[in-house]
Design a protein around this motif. Structure first.
Motif, PDB file in Angstrom:
ATOM      1  N   GLN A 335      -7.336  23.599  45.987  1.00  0.00           N
ATOM      2  CA  GLN A 335      -8.760  23.923  45.942  1.00  0.00           C
ATOM      3  C   GLN A 335      -9.334  23.643  44.556  1.00  0.00           C
ATOM      4  N   ARG A 336      -8.527  23.852  43.532  1.00  0.00           N
ATOM      5  CA  ARG A 336      -8.986  23.561  42.167  1.00  0.00           C
ATOM      6  C   ARG A 336      -9.260  22.067  41.967  1.00  0.00           C
ATOM      7  N   ASP A 339     -12.639  21.579  43.325  1.00  0.00           N
ATOM      8  CA  ASP A 339     -13.618  22.167  42.413  1.00  0.00           C
ATOM      9  C   ASP A 339     -13.820  21.281  41.184  1.00  0.00           C
ATOM     10  N   CYS A 340     -12.732  20.667  40.727  1.00  0.00           N
ATOM     11  CA  CYS A 340     -12.825  19.765  39.570  1.00  0.00           C
ATOM     12  C   CYS A 340     -13.752  18.596  39.904  1.00  0.00           C
ATOM     13  N   ASP A 342     -16.061  18.484  42.440  1.00  0.00           N
ATOM     14  CA  ASP A 342     -17.392  18.852  42.935  1.00  0.00           C
ATOM     15  C   ASP A 342     -18.223  19.687  41.962  1.00  0.00           C
ATOM     16  N   LEU A 343     -17.576  20.448  41.079  1.00  0.00           N
ATOM     17  CA  LEU A 343     -18.294  21.464  40.321  1.00  0.00           C
ATOM     18  C   LEU A 343     -18.253  21.288  38.802  1.00  0.00           C
ATOM     19  N   ARG A 417     -11.866  23.240  37.808  1.00  0.00           N
ATOM     20  CA  ARG A 417     -13.257  23.185  37.361  1.00  0.00           C
ATOM     21  C   ARG A 417     -13.325  23.281  35.837  1.00  0.00           C
TER      22      ARG A 417
END
Length: 452
Positions: A335-336, A339-340, A342-343, A417
């Motif tokens: 998931q990270r 996030d990296c 997308d966020l 992220r």
């Protein structure tokens, strides 16, 4: 004439507030020992600077808040302070907004104001002393080459696939003493080691707190000990080749008392630091964030889909899970990756600061958890005789590995992220070395450094 003021305040959070350091939430259910903030002010010819050392994991979410509160309290030299954390994983979570955590943060910020105000009132003539030792038997490189050519962080104990540590590290313990009225009144201890030995849900200052207590017991006085943690992003206390439990309070006591014995031996050799002009130099460095490829993104997304029906286990999520294939941990890091992608923002403007005493002694701040090789490179390039490098200072940043580490893997090099790009270490080293060239004394009437 150099003057120094000292103070310490308890900042233990309330029950129910989260502890910081792991990825899962851990509400406080007890107190093993209090956490504190320690203030040291130094003044020379109208120029005032100093240090705030928090028994916290990092300054995530509160770095700018602290300085704003200090200015609001009339502390005009707020931009003149190196503010750092010891990285205890059993201190207040600083990036949550629930009531108990907000109360814990408020306690920490208010404690800093009280400590500085008390330090102001205790200003007295002083001299700085210095000594160092080259033995650090409680710290180890935590990244290991494995037989398959990869690097693993804290692989399972006694793992037969371990080849050896990825690198060596600086084992020096550097001690700066403060002498006032012929007596030692404070110690600043600078060494490399990750501060995560306790675990669980009870508040503790970890081994730095036990080190201070042991030093005070031996010296028979409540001398404050400022733990200035050297770059330790790839260092911790695990003896990976021994099958022993090293995550408990007894381990924090053992390590703290062991370091106390070493420090007590080192201070026998304390020698005066020739007094030089007090200067502070603040600078900004833009550290770019990680970018993941479309291939990495697609692979992470597929793993999350393939394992969506696997039950989530209870307990802490730590780096060891990456090595032993724990699905809960692997899903978390997958998931990270998303996030990296997308966020993440392009990067962070991090503050780096130096407090210097002539050409004899320099204190250099580093953001986040830099690898030990960063401080080694800074010391080699420094024009100053003695250098105290302090991580987790001024502004928040995540791990800052050396560039070569990204291709090898390991926990610290995993995408997430706003994680640091591979070129981050080199950029940071160059910025600190360039900052050495600044010879401008701080203007006590200047505004606090910006936190853009």
């Amino acid at each position: 004439m150099l003057k120094i003021g000292l103070a310490k305040e308890i900042i233990t959070p309330p029950f129910g507030a989260d502890l910081m350091g792991y990825f899962n939430r851990r509400p406080v259910d007890g107190v093993l020992d209090d956490i504190c903030v320690r203030a040291m002010l130094v003044e020379q010819d109208g120029v005032r600077a100093g240090f705030l050392v928090f028994d916290l994991c990092n300054l995530l979410g509160i770095d700018a808040q602290i300085r704003k509160a200090l200015l609001g309290a009339g502390i005009e030299y707020a931009g003149n302070l190196i503010i750092s954390a010891i990285h205890t994983h059993t201190g207040t979570r600083t990036n949550a907004e629930d009531v108990p955590c907000a109360m814990g943060v408020s306690i920490a910020v208010d404690g800093a104001i009280r400590a500085l105000k008390r330090a102001e009132r205790s200003m007295a003539p002083a001299e700085l002393l210095y000594a160092e030792g080259n033995e650090n038997p409680y710290a180890f490189v935590r990244r290991y080459f494995m037989k398959d050519g990869s690097v693993a962080t804290n692989p399972t104990r006694c793992n037969p696939d371990i080849v050896g540590p990825e690198t060596d590290f600086d084992r020096h313990i550097r001690v700066v003493g403060v002498r006032q009225g012929g007596e030692l009144t404070a110690l600043m201890v600078n060494l490399a080691n990750h501060c995560d030995t306790v675990g669980g849900c009870k508040v503790s200052a970890d081994w730095p707190g036990r080190m201070e207590a042991a030093i005070q017991y031996a010296m028979k006085k409540d001398i404050p000990v400022y733990s200035m943690i050297d770059a330790s992003g790839n260092i911790n206390h695990f003896k990976i080749h021994e099958n022993i439990d090293q995550t408990n309070y007894d381990e924090a006591v053992r390590i703290g008392r062991g370091y106390a014995e070493l420090v007590l031996d080192i201070i026998k050799d304390l020698k005066p630091v020739p007094e030089g002009k007090l200067e502070i130099s603040n600078a900004k460095v833009f550290i770019p964030h990680r970018v993941v490829s479309q291939e990495q993104y697609d692979a992470a997304k597929k793993y999350l889909e393939d394992t969506k029906d696997v039950p989530v286990r209870d307990g802490d999520i730590t780096s060891e899970g990456l090595t032993n294939g724990d699905v809960t941990t692997l899903r978390f890091f997958a998931q990270r990756v998303l996030d990296c992608h997308d966020l993440s923002t392009p990067g962070d403007n991090c503050t780096i600061s130096q407090i210097r005493f002539g050409k004899e002694l320099a204190f250099c701040s580093l953001p986040g958890e830099p690898f030990n090789g960063i401080s080694e490179a800074i010391r080699k390039a420094s024009p100053f005789k003695r250098n105290i490098v302090v991580e987790l200072a001024q502004t928040f940043a995540p791990y800052i590995p050396m560039k070569d580490c990204f291709a090898r893997g390991g926990y610290e090099a995993q995408p997430g992220r706003n994680t640091v790009a591979p070129e981050g270490a080199e950029i940071l080293i160059n910025a600190v070395v360039e900052n050495f060239k600044s010879n401008v004394s701080f203007d006590p009437n200047a505004d606090v450094m910006s936190e853009d």
